[in-house]
Scaffold this active site. Sequence first.
Site, mmCIF file in Angstrom:
data_model
loop_
_atom_site.group_PDB
_atom_site.id
_atom_site.type_symbol
_atom_site.label_atom_id
_atom_site.label_comp_id
_atom_site.label_asym_id
_atom_site.label_seq_id
_atom_site.Cartn_x
_atom_site.Cartn_y
_atom_site.Cartn_z
ATOM 1 N N CYS A 380 14.436 -60.417 22.407
ATOM 2 C CA CYS A 380 15.236 -59.603 23.320
ATOM 3 C C CYS A 380 15.586 -58.268 22.670
ATOM 4 O O CYS A 380 14.721 -57.414 22.555
ATOM 5 C CB CYS A 380 16.451 -60.377 23.812
ATOM 6 S SG CYS A 380 16.999 -59.775 25.415
ATOM 7 N N HIS A 506 14.143 -65.201 25.766
ATOM 8 C CA HIS A 506 14.763 -65.971 24.682
ATOM 9 C C HIS A 506 14.091 -67.333 24.535
ATOM 10 O O HIS A 506 14.534 -68.305 25.147
ATOM 11 C CB HIS A 506 16.248 -66.199 24.993
ATOM 12 C CG HIS A 506 17.076 -64.963 24.937
ATOM 13 N ND1 HIS A 506 17.736 -64.563 23.808
ATOM 14 C CD2 HIS A 506 17.327 -64.025 25.880
ATOM 15 C CE1 HIS A 506 18.380 -63.433 24.046
ATOM 16 N NE2 HIS A 506 18.145 -63.081 25.302
ATOM 17 N N GLU A 508 14.297 -69.369 22.207
ATOM 18 C CA GLU A 508 15.128 -70.350 21.485
ATOM 19 C C GLU A 508 15.836 -71.332 22.415
ATOM 20 O O GLU A 508 16.136 -72.458 22.035
ATOM 21 C CB GLU A 508 16.147 -69.628 20.588
ATOM 22 C CG GLU A 508 17.296 -68.887 21.295
ATOM 23 C CD GLU A 508 16.956 -67.457 21.730
ATOM 24 O OE1 GLU A 508 15.748 -67.157 21.858
ATOM 25 O OE2 GLU A 508 17.885 -66.661 21.958
HETATM 26 N N1 GLN Z 1 21.077 -55.297 25.100
HETATM 27 C C1 GLN Z 1 19.724 -55.554 25.524
HETATM 28 C C2 GLN Z 1 19.587 -55.584 27.021
HETATM 29 O O1 GLN Z 1 20.555 -55.724 27.713
HETATM 30 C C3 GLN Z 1 19.220 -56.863 24.928
HETATM 31 C C4 GLN Z 1 19.888 -58.056 25.475
HETATM 32 C C5 GLN Z 1 19.719 -59.297 24.644
HETATM 33 O O2 GLN Z 1 19.278 -59.208 23.507
HETATM 34 N N2 GLN Z 1 20.058 -60.461 25.171
HETATM 35 O O3 GLN Z 1 18.507 -55.481 27.523
#
Ligand code: GLN
Length: 537
Positions: A380, A506, A508
């Site tokens: 992310c 994600h 994970e």
């Molecule tokens: N801040 C980034 C976004 O909003 C990444 C978000 C995250 O890592 N969950 O896209």
Amino acid sequence: MKCIIVTGGVLSGLGKGITASSIGCVLKARGIKVTAMKIDPYLNSDAGTLNPFEHGEVFVLDDGGEADLDLGNYERYLDTSLTSDHVMTTGKVYNSVIEKEREGNFLGKTVQIIPHITNEIKSMISEVGRKSGADVVIVELGGTVGDIESMPFLEAMRQMHSEMGHENYVFVHTTLVPSLGTLKEQKTKPTQHSVKEMRAIGIQPDIIVARSENPLEDGARRKIALFCDVPLNAVISAPDAKSIYQVPLFLEEQKLTDYLLNRMMLDVPENGLADWKKFLDKVMNPKKETKILLVGKYMEQRDSYMSHYEALTHAGAELNAKVTFLRVEAEDITNEESLLLLKEADGILIPGGFGSRGTDGKIEAIKYARENGVPFLGVCLGFQLAVVEFSKNVLMFHDANSTEFEPHTSHPVVDLLPEQKNVTKKGATMRLGAQDIEVEKGTIAHKLYGATTVSERHRHRFEVNPHYIDRIQEKGLKFTGRSPDGRKMEIAELEGHPFFMGSQFHPEFKSRPQKPAPMHYGLVKAALEFSKKRKKA
Ligand code: GLN
């Protein structure tokens, strides 16, 4: 439907979540259809707006629900995917009752905590049972018995116990048994007091799970049984474990499963924990070791990145390896100690995050991994920053950035998703939950997933800016996974590097014992190879 209520006494952070999950695990191993849900008595509608430093990571569900991290434990121990219905907060309950009041559902009535709030709580629990079709619903009540906030929930449970009948409703109370003095005597008084507190609200616990440093001594067990009025074999010792995955076996060894099944008047089939034991054996007896460095923002709080640690543990077990976690605060990346850690690491993981603090440090770590062939996984924000780093240092766009951190950069290589442009409210408004990803054939991602369409969970507002895709790819950072419409970049891998991967999603959150997240598996495997090569050199 039957319910097992897991409460906590004395203090929070006792591992109620692991207790609840482990109970689910041992029941499931007997062929019982079980599910789990969490009640958090705070006023937030969900966990999405909570600071990970205070509460640990926000766990994302398939349906986009932003939940307490215990939902992650339930999914991992029960090997099941849950929905937002499995999370209840005071905010959610009150919202629903107030909405009904505005609709006129209670016309003429005074709306009160008893019966309206308690009815809502009861019906939310029953709904989980009905929708999931589970025989047993495990309900974990967050916080500690005695908190003002948890009162309506305990009252609802007291009512449910008498409405559903004793054989259908079990109370498991998790408490702390501290050891004091030079003799390390185990003290049961806090447990006695917290049970007294429960009795005052009309609940008698059936089972006491005693958390202690060392196994519960006989004397302490007897005292708890006597003073708390539970049978001796319903006092369960839960000493500190080397691995959280041992806990189901602690319960099974003390015959808690048999006790529970008898108590609920269910058949007692043979246990089927063989698979779990196989997994645990790999966790406990690794043949090799590798060191993965996490570069994040809340490194002293292990819970902030819980699912990553678990996913790496699952991956390690699959590869017969122990994963040793190195941690560094992103802001400290340039101090000497941190540089040593970068050098020591066999692999580097940069998890998700929000806000600019620490981003420079993360970019430094990414640069180090890219230039030195160190296996790297960016998730992310970690993925977005890998694109920023590449744009800065390879494409030579020196002020390249995400508009999250520098709204006026001349090279906004990461930018707000178009559908986010008019979003102003913060709660539950990100791109959330399970979304399909098309994976390009013949890539590392394809090899890891073994499929061309995969589903993974998301939680973000920003994305790789489509205007830069061609230029980034030309220089070797390839987008090998995309949204089905081809518009959103989901996976990146760097050509000519042994393992440099990023994912907008994600991975994970979907990792399970014996089914590690493919991305984490890839990182650990590459890290093992990296350390082998390094040792030879
Ligand atoms: N801040 C980034 C976004 O909003 C990444 C978000 C995250 O890592 N969950 O896209």
